[in-house]
Each structure stands twice: as structure tokens, then as C-alpha cells.
Design a protein around this motif. Sequence first.
Motif, mmCIF file in Angstrom:
data_model
loop_
_atom_site.group_PDB
_atom_site.id
_atom_site.type_symbol
_atom_site.label_atom_id
_atom_site.label_comp_id
_atom_site.label_asym_id
_atom_site.label_seq_id
_atom_site.Cartn_x
_atom_site.Cartn_y
_atom_site.Cartn_z
ATOM 1 N N VAL A 43 20.155 72.650 85.317
ATOM 2 C CA VAL A 43 19.872 72.340 86.717
ATOM 3 C C VAL A 43 18.709 71.363 86.826
ATOM 4 C CG1 VAL A 43 19.113 73.311 88.917
ATOM 5 C CG2 VAL A 43 20.763 74.555 87.517
ATOM 6 N N PHE A 44 17.613 71.682 86.148
ATOM 7 C CA PHE A 44 16.432 70.824 86.241
ATOM 8 C C PHE A 44 16.656 69.478 85.561
ATOM 9 C CE2 PHE A 44 14.261 74.905 87.076
ATOM 10 C CZ PHE A 44 13.657 74.554 88.276
ATOM 11 N N ALA A 45 17.410 69.435 84.486
ATOM 12 C CA ALA A 45 17.701 68.155 83.824
ATOM 13 C C ALA A 45 18.590 67.290 84.710
ATOM 14 C CB ALA A 45 18.365 68.393 82.476
ATOM 15 N N PHE A 46 19.522 67.908 85.430
ATOM 16 C CA PHE A 46 20.371 67.147 86.349
ATOM 17 C C PHE A 46 19.543 66.565 87.492
ATOM 18 C CE2 PHE A 46 23.401 66.767 89.886
ATOM 19 C CZ PHE A 46 24.315 65.913 89.305
ATOM 20 N N LEU A 47 18.616 67.342 88.039
ATOM 21 C CA LEU A 47 17.744 66.844 89.100
ATOM 22 C C LEU A 47 16.847 65.711 88.589
ATOM 23 C CD1 LEU A 47 16.658 70.155 90.833
ATOM 24 C CD2 LEU A 47 18.177 68.401 91.739
ATOM 25 N N ALA A 48 16.297 65.877 87.404
ATOM 26 C CA ALA A 48 15.433 64.842 86.829
ATOM 27 C C ALA A 48 16.230 63.569 86.520
ATOM 28 C CB ALA A 48 14.755 65.354 85.571
ATOM 29 N N SER A 49 17.473 63.731 86.087
ATOM 30 C CA SER A 49 18.324 62.572 85.822
ATOM 31 C C SER A 49 18.589 61.787 87.101
ATOM 32 C CB SER A 49 19.649 63.022 85.203
ATOM 33 O OG SER A 49 20.538 61.942 85.094
ATOM 34 N N GLY A 50 18.888 62.500 88.166
ATOM 35 C CA GLY A 50 19.104 61.839 89.452
ATOM 36 C C GLY A 50 17.859 61.152 89.963
ATOM 37 N N GLU A 51 16.717 61.797 89.776
ATOM 38 C CA GLU A 51 15.464 61.188 90.212
ATOM 39 C C GLU A 51 15.185 59.897 89.455
ATOM 40 O OE1 GLU A 51 10.738 62.202 90.658
ATOM 41 O OE2 GLU A 51 11.946 63.287 89.193
ATOM 42 N N MET A 52 15.424 59.886 88.158
ATOM 43 C CA MET A 52 15.189 58.681 87.371
ATOM 44 C C MET A 52 16.196 57.579 87.716
ATOM 45 S SD MET A 52 12.529 58.914 85.448
ATOM 46 C CE MET A 52 11.751 59.689 86.837
ATOM 47 N N ALA A 53 17.416 57.965 88.053
ATOM 48 C CA ALA A 53 18.404 56.961 88.479
ATOM 49 C C ALA A 53 17.968 56.316 89.789
ATOM 50 C CB ALA A 53 19.777 57.608 88.621
ATOM 51 N N VAL A 54 17.481 57.124 90.718
ATOM 52 C CA VAL A 54 16.986 56.586 91.993
ATOM 53 C C VAL A 54 15.761 55.709 91.754
ATOM 54 C CG1 VAL A 54 15.915 57.231 94.190
ATOM 55 C CG2 VAL A 54 17.960 58.415 93.412
ATOM 56 N N ALA A 55 14.882 56.128 90.851
ATOM 57 C CA ALA A 55 13.696 55.326 90.532
ATOM 58 C C ALA A 55 14.104 53.968 89.967
ATOM 59 C CB ALA A 55 12.817 56.066 89.537
ATOM 60 N N TYR A 56 15.138 53.949 89.135
ATOM 61 C CA TYR A 56 15.590 52.672 88.571
ATOM 62 C C TYR A 56 16.162 51.775 89.661
ATOM 63 C CZ TYR A 56 18.162 49.171 86.028
ATOM 64 O OH TYR A 56 18.630 47.970 85.583
ATOM 65 N N VAL A 57 17.031 52.340 90.502
ATOM 66 C CA VAL A 57 17.700 51.520 91.528
ATOM 67 C C VAL A 57 16.705 51.019 92.567
ATOM 68 C CG1 VAL A 57 19.387 51.593 93.403
ATOM 69 C CG2 VAL A 57 19.958 52.570 91.194
ATOM 70 N N GLN A 58 15.831 51.897 93.052
ATOM 71 C CA GLN A 58 14.914 51.502 94.121
ATOM 72 C C GLN A 58 13.684 50.748 93.612
ATOM 73 O OE1 GLN A 58 13.935 54.996 96.369
ATOM 74 N NE2 GLN A 58 15.846 54.916 97.522
ATOM 75 N N GLY A 59 13.166 51.144 92.480
ATOM 76 C CA GLY A 59 11.913 50.558 92.015
ATOM 77 C C GLY A 59 12.049 49.361 91.112
ATOM 78 N N HIS A 60 13.129 49.274 90.366
ATOM 79 C CA HIS A 60 13.253 48.194 89.389
ATOM 80 C C HIS A 60 14.379 47.222 89.724
ATOM 81 C CE1 HIS A 60 10.281 49.934 86.739
ATOM 82 N NE2 HIS A 60 10.845 51.116 86.951
ATOM 83 N N TRP A 61 15.569 47.757 89.971
ATOM 84 C CA TRP A 61 16.718 46.882 90.212
ATOM 85 C C TRP A 61 16.651 46.252 91.588
ATOM 86 C CZ3 TRP A 61 22.260 48.827 91.379
ATOM 87 C CH2 TRP A 61 23.141 47.752 91.405
ATOM 88 N N LYS A 62 16.315 47.008 92.599
ATOM 89 C CA LYS A 62 16.184 46.559 93.991
ATOM 90 C C LYS A 62 17.445 45.876 94.502
ATOM 91 C CE LYS A 62 11.262 46.171 93.452
ATOM 92 N NZ LYS A 62 10.149 45.286 93.203
ATOM 93 N N MET A 63 18.587 46.286 93.973
ATOM 94 C CA MET A 63 19.908 45.833 94.428
ATOM 95 C C MET A 63 20.081 44.310 94.382
ATOM 96 S SD MET A 63 21.255 48.756 94.899
ATOM 97 C CE MET A 63 22.789 48.504 95.732
ATOM 98 N N GLN A 64 19.461 43.654 93.427
ATOM 99 C CA GLN A 64 19.610 42.218 93.269
ATOM 100 C C GLN A 64 20.654 41.941 92.199
ATOM 101 O OE1 GLN A 64 15.727 40.812 92.291
ATOM 102 N NE2 GLN A 64 14.878 41.284 94.294
ATOM 103 N N MET A 65 21.551 41.058 92.494
ATOM 104 C CA MET A 65 22.598 40.713 91.535
ATOM 105 C C MET A 65 22.082 39.657 90.564
ATOM 106 S SD MET A 65 24.968 42.628 92.081
ATOM 107 C CE MET A 65 25.138 43.885 93.286
ATOM 108 N N GLY A 66 22.813 39.483 89.500
ATOM 109 C CA GLY A 66 22.427 38.512 88.489
ATOM 110 C C GLY A 66 21.718 39.188 87.330
ATOM 111 N N TRP A 67 20.800 38.464 86.725
ATOM 112 C CA TRP A 67 20.103 38.968 85.545
ATOM 113 C C TRP A 67 19.151 40.115 85.873
ATOM 114 C CZ3 TRP A 67 21.789 38.082 80.930
ATOM 115 C CH2 TRP A 67 22.520 36.931 80.685
ATOM 116 N N ASP A 68 18.757 40.273 87.124
ATOM 117 C CA ASP A 68 17.827 41.342 87.493
ATOM 118 C C ASP A 68 18.438 42.724 87.374
ATOM 119 O OD1 ASP A 68 15.736 39.645 88.002
ATOM 120 O OD2 ASP A 68 16.227 39.409 90.122
ATOM 121 N N PHE A 69 19.729 42.821 87.134
ATOM 122 C CA PHE A 69 20.385 44.113 86.958
ATOM 123 C C PHE A 69 19.970 44.782 85.652
ATOM 124 C CE2 PHE A 69 23.878 46.468 84.971
ATOM 125 C CZ PHE A 69 24.009 47.501 85.885
ATOM 126 N N PHE A 70 19.724 44.014 84.627
ATOM 127 C CA PHE A 70 19.486 44.551 83.288
ATOM 128 C C PHE A 70 18.067 45.098 83.147
ATOM 129 C CE2 PHE A 70 22.828 41.360 82.791
ATOM 130 C CZ PHE A 70 23.817 42.167 82.274
#
Length: 78
Positions: A19-46
Motif C-alpha cells: 500500500v505504502f509503496a503504491f502511494l509513494a510510486s504515485g507521488e513520485m510519478a506526479v513529482a516527475y510530471v509536474q516538477g520536471h516534465w511540465k507537459m512539454q513535448m520534444g526532448w524535455d520529456f526525457f
Amino acid sequence: GIIELVGGIAITLGFNTRVFAFLASGEMAVAYVQGHWKMQMGWDFFPSVNHGELAALYSVIFFVIACKGGGIAAMTKD
């Protein structure tokens, strides 16, 4: 911060690992999308370009732990 603190301690101790690993996995996925990727296409996805390597790595590691469970060191049966 609460998910990271409580979830990290619970995963380390093997208490409700899936349960806690699933919650932490989701939190890190959200952190990646919102904090790093910022929904920009192109090379910024990687992750190597947008400096999101750790967030993506932790998301995958926590998801693997959520799928496999705590194993022999778990305090509870998942």
C-alpha cells in the motif's frame, strides 16, 4: 511530505509494504510530471534532459516493490 515520511518508515519496516509503496510510486510519478516534465513535448520529456532521473527511478522502484511485496522481511502478510 507526510507520504514520504510515513511511507518511507513503513516500507523500511515492512508494514503494509504494498500500500505504502503504491502511494509513494504515485507521488513520485506526479513529482516527475509536474516538477520536471511540465507537459512539454520534444526532448524535455526525457529524464536525462529535464533532470528528473531520481523521480522517475523512485517511481519505478516503488512500483516494483508494490507489485512484489515486502518479501520475507515484511511484518505483515500482504
